[in-house]
Design a protein around this motif. Structure first.
Motif, mmCIF file in Angstrom:
data_model
loop_
_atom_site.group_PDB
_atom_site.id
_atom_site.type_symbol
_atom_site.label_atom_id
_atom_site.label_comp_id
_atom_site.label_asym_id
_atom_site.label_seq_id
_atom_site.Cartn_x
_atom_site.Cartn_y
_atom_site.Cartn_z
ATOM 1 N N MET A 49 0.852 -1.185 0.000
ATOM 2 C CA MET A 49 0.000 0.000 0.000
ATOM 3 C C MET A 49 0.889 1.235 0.000
ATOM 4 N N VAL A 50 0.802 2.034 -1.065
ATOM 5 C CA VAL A 50 1.669 3.195 -1.212
ATOM 6 C C VAL A 50 0.949 4.453 -0.714
ATOM 7 N N SER A 51 1.689 5.276 0.000
ATOM 8 C CA SER A 51 1.180 6.576 0.422
ATOM 9 C C SER A 51 1.890 7.637 -0.394
ATOM 10 N N PRO A 52 1.226 8.218 -1.412
ATOM 11 C CA PRO A 52 1.884 9.207 -2.274
ATOM 12 C C PRO A 52 2.029 10.539 -1.545
ATOM 13 N N VAL A 53 3.260 10.870 -1.173
ATOM 14 C CA VAL A 53 3.500 12.019 -0.296
ATOM 15 C C VAL A 53 3.933 13.274 -1.050
ATOM 16 N N ALA A 54 3.875 13.246 -2.370
ATOM 17 C CA ALA A 54 4.344 14.392 -3.152
ATOM 18 C C ALA A 54 3.534 15.645 -2.855
ATOM 19 N N GLY A 55 4.230 16.749 -2.665
ATOM 20 C CA GLY A 55 3.571 18.027 -2.444
ATOM 21 C C GLY A 55 3.169 18.693 -3.746
ATOM 22 N N SER A 56 2.507 19.841 -3.611
ATOM 23 C CA SER A 56 1.999 20.556 -4.783
ATOM 24 C C SER A 56 2.724 21.877 -4.989
ATOM 25 N N LEU A 57 2.677 22.347 -6.222
ATOM 26 C CA LEU A 57 3.245 23.650 -6.558
ATOM 27 C C LEU A 57 2.252 24.754 -6.207
ATOM 28 N N ALA A 58 2.752 25.959 -6.064
ATOM 29 C CA ALA A 58 1.893 27.096 -5.735
ATOM 30 C C ALA A 58 0.889 27.371 -6.841
ATOM 31 N N THR A 59 1.200 26.953 -8.059
ATOM 32 C CA THR A 59 0.310 27.196 -9.193
ATOM 33 C C THR A 59 -0.773 26.122 -9.342
ATOM 34 N N ASP A 60 -0.681 25.046 -8.564
ATOM 35 C CA ASP A 60 -1.701 24.001 -8.647
ATOM 36 C C ASP A 60 -3.009 24.482 -8.043
ATOM 37 N N GLY A 61 -4.118 24.056 -8.619
ATOM 38 C CA GLY A 61 -5.414 24.428 -8.088
ATOM 39 C C GLY A 61 -5.636 23.826 -6.712
#
Length: 368
Positions: A328-340
């Motif tokens: 079971m993977v926990s996708p921990v990637a963050g988002s860019l400031a331009t992402d909705g």
């Protein structure tokens, strides 16, 4: 053949409301379903400014209505925070509304700080009477109320799941729901010998919470398998382990996207000030203390961060070494400031890139 699933804490970024975070995670669940992941679980955490998954049952109901195939579950419900009957009633209704798609993962940790745990437990002291002490009995009660201990080949009929109580010298039958036709799949979660031994004794499926980075996975799995006692619901051991992942086109970009969560966990572990999850740009501009930098480096070694090829090259040996049925993977990637605010592109991309290296996921989408 490696089955993959997803664990989600419903992270709340600095540019999101709770509603935004839930909408973004629902989009992630839909992507996981489209890609062939087996199940999608929500954790239970409380009083944390960066985590919205306070009520797994509520989230499961919402996500199940917004998807059609993928299994939904709790990773997990922290049972000492709740009455066993309450949990059984919630998950009996979820199973009734979405038969064959509901998992109930149970844990015994509070999922929060001691003050919040005190409030969750009706302002009862956690020192005078430890709610976790009744965890084994409570797990058995939940299973009996749900019928999760019923043999898989024995259909539900007129005899409904329930628990017989002795109240004032009289027998009292307690049921979670009037007429069930199926039961959720029951799992015990943990990262210690205790949970492994209890899962073995009760004959339930077992999850090792490997994403915490705790040692002892080999010993816990050995205890579970060696001491497993077949139950009516489960004849042989069934195991799953969790991992944190960040997958991108390059290893450098994957590490960059993991930085917001790496910093959040470093602050949690070193007693730093907690807040909403940072954007990638905010994380890159953050000055860390020496203790935080050391924590980031330690976690980075344990997490699976890199390209799809690099992460696959670590998942498959991990599965083979520990002989688990599922990762079971926990996708921990963050988002860019331009992402909705109502989207989480980096987490969706991580699942998409990983799926390209696991063709067995697409085979799960084919009709039997």
């Amino acid at each position: 053949m490696t089955a993959l699933s997803v664990l989600d804490l419903i992270p709340v970024r600095s540019d999101q409301t709770t509603g935004d975070a839930v909408a973004a995670s629902l989009a992630l669940a839909r992507a996981a379903e489209r890609l062939g992941y087996t199940r999608y679980w929500m954790a239970e955490h409380h009083n944390m400014p960066s985590v919205a998954s306070t009520s797994p049952a509520t989230l499961i109901a919402h996500f199940a209505a917004g998807t059609s195939r993928i299994r939904l579950g709790s990773g997990g419900v922290m049972l000492p925070n709740h009455a066993a009957l309450t949990v059984a009633e919630q998950f009996a209704l979820l199973e009734a509304m979405h038969p064959g798609r509901i998992d109930l993962g149970l844990g015994r940790a509070p999922g929060s700080d001691p003050v919040t745990a005190y409030m969750l437990r009706g302002q009862r002291s956690t020192t005078d009477t430890d709610p976790a002490a009744s965890f084994p009995t409570d797990v058995e009660t939940v299973a009996a109320l749900l019928g999760s201990d019923r043999p898989a080949d024995r259909p539900f009929g007129d005899e409904q799941p329930g628990v017989g109580l002795n109240v004032g010298g009289r027998s009292y039958e307690l049921q979670a729901t009037p007429r069930s036709s199926s039961a959720p799949e029951l799992w015990l979660l943990g990262s210690s010998d205790y949970s492994a031994a209890l899962a073995a004794k009760l004959g339930t499926a077992y999850v090792f919470a490997n994403h915490f980075g705790q040692p002892g996975i080999d010993r816990a799995l050995a205890i579970y398998r060696d001491d497993f006692q077949p139950s009516e619901a489960l004849a042989t051991p069934k195991t799953l382990l969790t991992v944190n992942i960040s997958v991108a086109a390059t290893a450098e970009e994957a590490r960059r996207r993991a930085l917001p969560q790496l910093i959040a966990m470093a602050r949690l572990r070193t007693g730093g000030v907690l807040g909403p999850q940072l954007t990638v740009e905010e994380a890159e501009a953050t000055a860390l203390s020496p203790m935080e930098e050391q924590s980031v480096l330690e976690q980075e070694r344990h997490w699976l961060i890199g390209t799809a090829d690099e992460v696959e090259a670590r998942i498959r040996p991990l599965t083979e070494r520990h002989g688990v049925d599922e990762v079971m993977v926990s996708p921990v990637a963050g988002s860019l400031a331009t992402d909705g605010p109502r989207e989480t592109p980096a987490r969706v991309e991580a699942l998409e890139l990983l799926a390209t290296r696991f063709p067995e996921l697409s085979s799960a989408l084919q009709p039997a």
